[in-house]
Design a protein around this motif. Sequence first.
Motif: not given
Length: 89
Positions: A34-39, A63-74
Amino acid sequence: MLDAIWNAQMVKIRNDIPAPIGERKRRSPNLPWSSLEVGESFFVRNRNTAAAGCLQHGAKLDRKFTYEARSETDDEGKPVNGYRIWRVE
C-alpha cells in the motif's frame, strides 16, 4: 470417504474431520504494497508471494504491480534468487 483423481494424483475426500471454529489467523501486513509509489519496488524470495500478491493487492488497492525473477545480493554480498515486485500504475 470418497476417492478422486485430481491432477493425476489420488486424493481422499473426507467428511469426518470438523472445520476449525472461530476467526482464522491472518498474517499481519509485512510487505509494503500500500505504500509503494509508481516505479518503486521490493524483493521477495517466494514466487507465490509475488504472483498472488500482485493480483490480490492490485485489485484491492486499484493499482497495478508486476514482478520478475531475479538474482540479487543480500546484505552480506551473497547471491539470492527471488522476485522483484514493482508498482507500475
